[in-house]
Write an enzyme that holds these catalytic residues in place. Structure first.
Site, PDB file in Angstrom:
ATOM      1  CB  ALA A  94      -0.922  -0.029   1.214  1.00 34.56           C
ATOM      2  CB  VAL A  95       3.938   2.136   1.892  1.00 33.06           C
ATOM      3  CG1 VAL A  95       5.047   3.187   1.795  1.00 33.06           C
ATOM      4  CG2 VAL A  95       3.288   2.173   3.269  1.00 33.06           C
ATOM      5  CB  THR A  96       4.925   0.149  -3.020  1.00 30.16           C
ATOM      6  OG1 THR A  96       5.809  -0.461  -2.070  1.00 30.16           O
ATOM      7  CG2 THR A  96       5.621   0.235  -4.378  1.00 30.16           C
TER       8      THR A  96
ATOM      9  CG  ASP B 136      11.745   3.497  -3.624  1.00 35.37           C
ATOM     10  OD1 ASP B 136      12.766   3.763  -4.261  1.00 35.37           O
ATOM     11  OD2 ASP B 136      11.271   2.357  -3.525  1.00 35.37           O
TER      12      ASP B 136
ATOM     13  CG  ASP C 254      10.587  -0.904  -4.276  1.00 38.28           C
ATOM     14  OD1 ASP C 254      10.633  -0.745  -3.048  1.00 38.28           O
ATOM     15  OD2 ASP C 254      11.169  -0.144  -5.063  1.00 38.28           O
TER      16      ASP C 254
ATOM     17  CG  ASP D 269      11.352   2.512  -7.534  1.00 41.80           C
ATOM     18  OD1 ASP D 269      12.299   1.815  -7.178  1.00 41.80           O
ATOM     19  OD2 ASP D 269      10.532   3.000  -6.739  1.00 41.80           O
TER      20      ASP D 269
HETATM   21  C1  LIG Z   1      14.227  24.350  -1.039  1.00 43.57           C
HETATM   22  C2  LIG Z   1      13.851  23.948  -2.427  1.00 43.57           C
HETATM   23  C3  LIG Z   1      13.020  22.678  -2.447  1.00 43.57           C
HETATM   24  C4  LIG Z   1      13.904  21.454  -2.194  1.00 43.57           C
HETATM   25  C5  LIG Z   1      13.093  20.430  -1.411  1.00 43.57           C
HETATM   26  C6  LIG Z   1      13.902  19.194  -1.177  1.00 43.57           C
HETATM   27  C7  LIG Z   1      14.215  18.570  -2.489  1.00 43.57           C
HETATM   28  C8  LIG Z   1      14.175  17.094  -2.382  1.00 43.57           C
HETATM   29  C9  LIG Z   1      15.412  16.564  -1.750  1.00 43.57           C
HETATM   30  C10 LIG Z   1      15.567  15.310  -1.585  1.00 43.57           C
HETATM   31  C11 LIG Z   1      14.450  14.377  -1.974  1.00 43.57           C
HETATM   32  C12 LIG Z   1      14.968  13.320  -2.889  1.00 43.57           C
HETATM   33  C13 LIG Z   1      15.032  12.022  -2.130  1.00 43.57           C
HETATM   34  C14 LIG Z   1      15.283  10.903  -3.063  1.00 43.57           C
HETATM   35  C15 LIG Z   1      14.637   9.658  -2.511  1.00 43.57           C
HETATM   36  C16 LIG Z   1      15.364   8.511  -3.045  1.00 43.57           C
HETATM   37  C17 LIG Z   1      14.429   7.327  -3.180  1.00 43.57           C
HETATM   38  C18 LIG Z   1      15.306   6.191  -3.455  1.00 43.57           C
HETATM   39  O1  LIG Z   1      15.998   6.137  -4.425  1.00 43.57           O
HETATM   40  O2  LIG Z   1      15.308   5.274  -2.490  1.00 43.57           O
HETATM   41  C19 LIG Z   1      16.367   4.378  -2.695  1.00 43.57           C
HETATM   42  C20 LIG Z   1      16.351   3.482  -1.489  1.00 43.57           C
HETATM   43  C21 LIG Z   1      15.169   2.611  -1.563  1.00 43.57           C
HETATM   44  O3  LIG Z   1      15.482   1.777  -2.657  1.00 43.57           O
HETATM   45  P1  LIG Z   1      14.647   0.432  -2.845  1.00 43.57           P
HETATM   46  O4  LIG Z   1      13.218   0.747  -3.041  1.00 43.57           O
HETATM   47  O5  LIG Z   1      15.344  -0.367  -3.907  1.00 43.57           O
HETATM   48  O6  LIG Z   1      14.920  -0.340  -1.495  1.00 43.57           O
HETATM   49  P2  LIG Z   1      13.890  -0.765  -0.371  1.00 43.57           P
HETATM   50  O7  LIG Z   1      14.560  -0.471   0.929  1.00 43.57           O
HETATM   51  O8  LIG Z   1      12.533  -0.225  -0.598  1.00 43.57           O
HETATM   52  O9  LIG Z   1      13.867  -2.375  -0.518  1.00 43.57           O
HETATM   53  C22 LIG Z   1      13.255  -2.922  -1.653  1.00 43.57           C
HETATM   54  C23 LIG Z   1      12.901  -4.337  -1.235  1.00 43.57           C
HETATM   55  O10 LIG Z   1      11.932  -4.277  -0.183  1.00 43.57           O
HETATM   56  C24 LIG Z   1      10.962  -5.285  -0.391  1.00 43.57           C
HETATM   57  N1  LIG Z   1       9.646  -4.696  -0.669  1.00 43.57           N
HETATM   58  C25 LIG Z   1       9.558  -3.413  -1.112  1.00 43.57           C
HETATM   59  C26 LIG Z   1       8.308  -2.881  -1.358  1.00 43.57           C
HETATM   60  C27 LIG Z   1       7.169  -3.696  -1.173  1.00 43.57           C
HETATM   61  N2  LIG Z   1       5.936  -3.211  -1.419  1.00 43.57           N
HETATM   62  N3  LIG Z   1       7.287  -4.980  -0.735  1.00 43.57           N
HETATM   63  C28 LIG Z   1       8.518  -5.494  -0.482  1.00 43.57           C
HETATM   64  O11 LIG Z   1       8.640  -6.686  -0.094  1.00 43.57           O
HETATM   65  C29 LIG Z   1      11.457  -6.111  -1.577  1.00 43.57           C
HETATM   66  O12 LIG Z   1      12.297  -7.132  -1.123  1.00 43.57           O
HETATM   67  C30 LIG Z   1      12.266  -5.088  -2.341  1.00 43.57           C
HETATM   68  O13 LIG Z   1      13.267  -5.694  -3.137  1.00 43.57           O
HETATM   69  O14 LIG Z   1      16.404   4.305  -0.376  1.00 43.57           O
HETATM   70  C31 LIG Z   1      17.600   4.264   0.201  1.00 43.57           C
HETATM   71  O15 LIG Z   1      18.403   3.435  -0.084  1.00 43.57           O
HETATM   72  C32 LIG Z   1      17.877   5.321   1.181  1.00 43.57           C
HETATM   73  C33 LIG Z   1      18.698   6.366   0.481  1.00 43.57           C
HETATM   74  C34 LIG Z   1      17.790   7.388  -0.127  1.00 43.57           C
HETATM   75  C35 LIG Z   1      18.649   8.528  -0.572  1.00 43.57           C
HETATM   76  C36 LIG Z   1      17.971   9.834  -0.269  1.00 43.57           C
HETATM   77  C37 LIG Z   1      18.849  10.954  -0.661  1.00 43.57           C
HETATM   78  C38 LIG Z   1      18.379  12.271  -0.052  1.00 43.57           C
HETATM   79  C39 LIG Z   1      19.572  12.944   0.494  1.00 43.57           C
HETATM   80  C40 LIG Z   1      19.648  14.214   0.638  1.00 43.57           C
HETATM   81  C41 LIG Z   1      18.559  15.124   0.197  1.00 43.57           C
HETATM   82  C42 LIG Z   1      19.164  16.490   0.098  1.00 43.57           C
HETATM   83  C43 LIG Z   1      18.075  17.507   0.221  1.00 43.57           C
HETATM   84  C44 LIG Z   1      18.680  18.859   0.218  1.00 43.57           C
HETATM   85  C45 LIG Z   1      17.577  19.860   0.171  1.00 43.57           C
HETATM   86  C46 LIG Z   1      18.191  21.239   0.141  1.00 43.57           C
HETATM   87  C47 LIG Z   1      17.449  22.087  -0.838  1.00 43.57           C
HETATM   88  C48 LIG Z   1      18.293  23.282  -1.187  1.00 43.57           C
HETATM   89  O1  LIP Z   2      19.200   3.023  -9.544  1.00 49.35           O
HETATM   90  P1  LIP Z   2      18.449   2.448 -10.695  1.00 49.35           P
HETATM   91  O2  LIP Z   2      19.039   1.160 -11.176  1.00 49.35           O
HETATM   92  O3  LIP Z   2      18.182   3.407 -11.808  1.00 49.35           O
HETATM   93  O4  LIP Z   2      16.981   2.069 -10.145  1.00 49.35           O
HETATM   94  C1  LIP Z   2      16.859   1.122  -9.126  1.00 49.35           C
HETATM   95  C2  LIP Z   2      16.324  -0.150  -9.721  1.00 49.35           C
HETATM   96  O5  LIP Z   2      17.293  -0.658 -10.614  1.00 49.35           O
HETATM   97  C3  LIP Z   2      16.054  -1.168  -8.621  1.00 49.35           C
HETATM   98  O6  LIP Z   2      15.468  -2.301  -9.197  1.00 49.35           O
HETATM   99  C4  LIP Z   2      15.098  -0.598  -7.574  1.00 49.35           C
HETATM  100  O7  LIP Z   2      14.914  -1.538  -6.546  1.00 49.35           O
HETATM  101  C5  LIP Z   2      15.661   0.673  -6.987  1.00 49.35           C
HETATM  102  O8  LIP Z   2      14.710   1.214  -6.086  1.00 49.35           O
HETATM  103  C6  LIP Z   2      15.925   1.687  -8.084  1.00 49.35           C
HETATM  104  O9  LIP Z   2      14.697   1.980  -8.699  1.00 49.35           O
HETATM  105 MG    MG Z   3      12.542   1.301  -5.117  1.00 51.83          MG
HETATM  106 MG    MG Z   4      11.387   0.792  -1.936  1.00 48.73          MG
END
Ligand SMILES: CCCCCCCC/C=C\CCCCCCCC(=O)OC[C@H](COP(=O)(O)OP(=O)(O)OC[C@H]1O[C@@H](n2ccc(N)nc2=O)[C@H](O)[C@@H]1O)OC(=O)CCCCCCC/C=C\CCCCCCCC
Ligand code: LIP
Ligand code: MG
Ligand code: MG
Length: 212
Positions: free
Chosen positions: A30-32, A66, A87, A91
């Site tokens: 649901a969150v996804t 995500d 997921d 994405d």
């Molecule tokens: C002032 C002007 C406006 C500016 C506003 C701010 C702008 C926005 C700034 C930042 C936002 C951007 C954030 C980006 C988010 C990144 C999302 C992302 O890529 O996440 C990556 C991972 C998650 O990856 P994934 O989905 O692959 O892993 P999961 O952990 O979900 O595992 C998947 C497995 O889980 C199971 N599963 C999943 C779903 C489901 N329904 N069932 C399941 O069973 C299954 O086994 C799947 O295989 O996230 C991470 O890894 C964490 C790192 C994210 C990185 C964030 C980076 C942000 C950092 C800094 C932001 C700087 C902001 C500065 C703002 C300053 C403005 C001047």
């Molecule tokens: O980093 P990237 O390869 O473009 O994109 C990733 C996918 O390859 C991966 O399957 C998914 O789990 C990650 O959340 C991300 O979407």
């Molecule tokens: Mg993802």
């Molecule tokens: Mg995810």
């Protein structure tokens, strides 16, 4: 890169939310789904209306879903193939909407075709980056490498688009999108090279046996 270095921090940051959501009966799926819908609304409603700052905040509020969905799944000791598929697939929907929203605004009211075209190029190359990894993994290779993985692409476009909404000169967004397109292309090449290197190390047959 961000994925690996920031995952621990964001897991700690969002674990309380994940735990609460599970407690009230919300599922990771649901969150996804809701998170993806939120990003799509933010990108395809707010951005085409020129609301770049508020649209970015709205998108940012949902895009962290995500991170949360995986935390929830691991808390439930789930994490199966279905969740992985859902997921990753959603994405792509979120990423496509995000760059499409930017392109629509700058093709229309934003009156800046170079930015719109750069956004479309980023959209396409971002999809190729992710597809390359998916296809590699389907064939028994790994390809989670590259300088422009999803987190990097999202952070760069969201921060600069948000700031553009606050008055940052649009040339900064154009340059950012051009750099992001270049980085995405480099990432595609990196993924192709890493798979090619593995294919040389593992003669044909072994990878397809594993994929079968
Ligand atoms: C002032 C002007 C406006 C500016 C506003 C701010 C702008 C926005 C700034 C930042 C936002 C951007 C954030 C980006 C988010 C990144 C999302 C992302 O890529 O996440 C990556 C991972 C998650 O990856 P994934 O989905 O692959 O892993 P999961 O952990 O979900 O595992 C998947 C497995 O889980 C199971 N599963 C999943 C779903 C489901 N329904 N069932 C399941 O069973 C299954 O086994 C799947 O295989 O996230 C991470 O890894 C964490 C790192 C994210 C990185 C964030 C980076 C942000 C950092 C800094 C932001 C700087 C902001 C500065 C703002 C300053 C403005 C001047
Ligand atoms: O980093 P990237 O390869 O473009 O994109 C990733 C996918 O390859 C991966 O399957 C998914 O789990 C990650 O959340 C991300 O979407
Ligand atoms: Mg993802
Ligand atoms: Mg995810």
């Amino acid at each position: 890169m961000l994925n690996r270095h920031a995952r621990g921090f964001f897991t700690a940051l969002f674990s309380p939310v994940a735990r609460w959501l599970l407690k009230i009966g919300v599922s990771p799926d649901a969150v996804t789904v809701v998170g993806t819908l939120g990003v799509v609304v933010g990108a395809l409603v707010f951005y085409p209306l020129g609301q770049l700052f508020w649209g970015t905040l709205f998108i940012t509020a949902f895009i962290f879903s995500d991170v949360i969905d995986g935390i929830m799944a691991r808390m439930q000791h789930r994490g199966g193939r279905w969740g992985n598929f859902l997921d990753s697939t959603l994405d792509r929907v979120a990423d496509g909407a995000l760059f499409a929203g930017v392109a629509v605004w700058f093709f229309t009211g934003g009156a800046n075709p170079p930015i719109a075209i750069a956004a479309v190029v980023c959209l396409v190359l971002g999809m190729v980056v992710s597809y390359a990894r998916a296809k590699a993994e389907a064939l028994g290779f790994h390809a989670n490498v590259g300088i422009a993985e999803r987190a990097e692409r999202l952070v760069s476009v969201l921060v600069v688009t948000g700031l553009t909404g606050l008055g940052l000169p649009t040339v900064v967004l154009f340059v950012t999108l051009c750099l992001l397109a270049t980085a995405s292309l480099v990432t595609v090449v990196q993924r192709i090279m890493t798979v090619h290197r593995q294919s040389l190390e593992e003669p044909d047959g072994t990878a397809s046996e594993r994929a079968a």
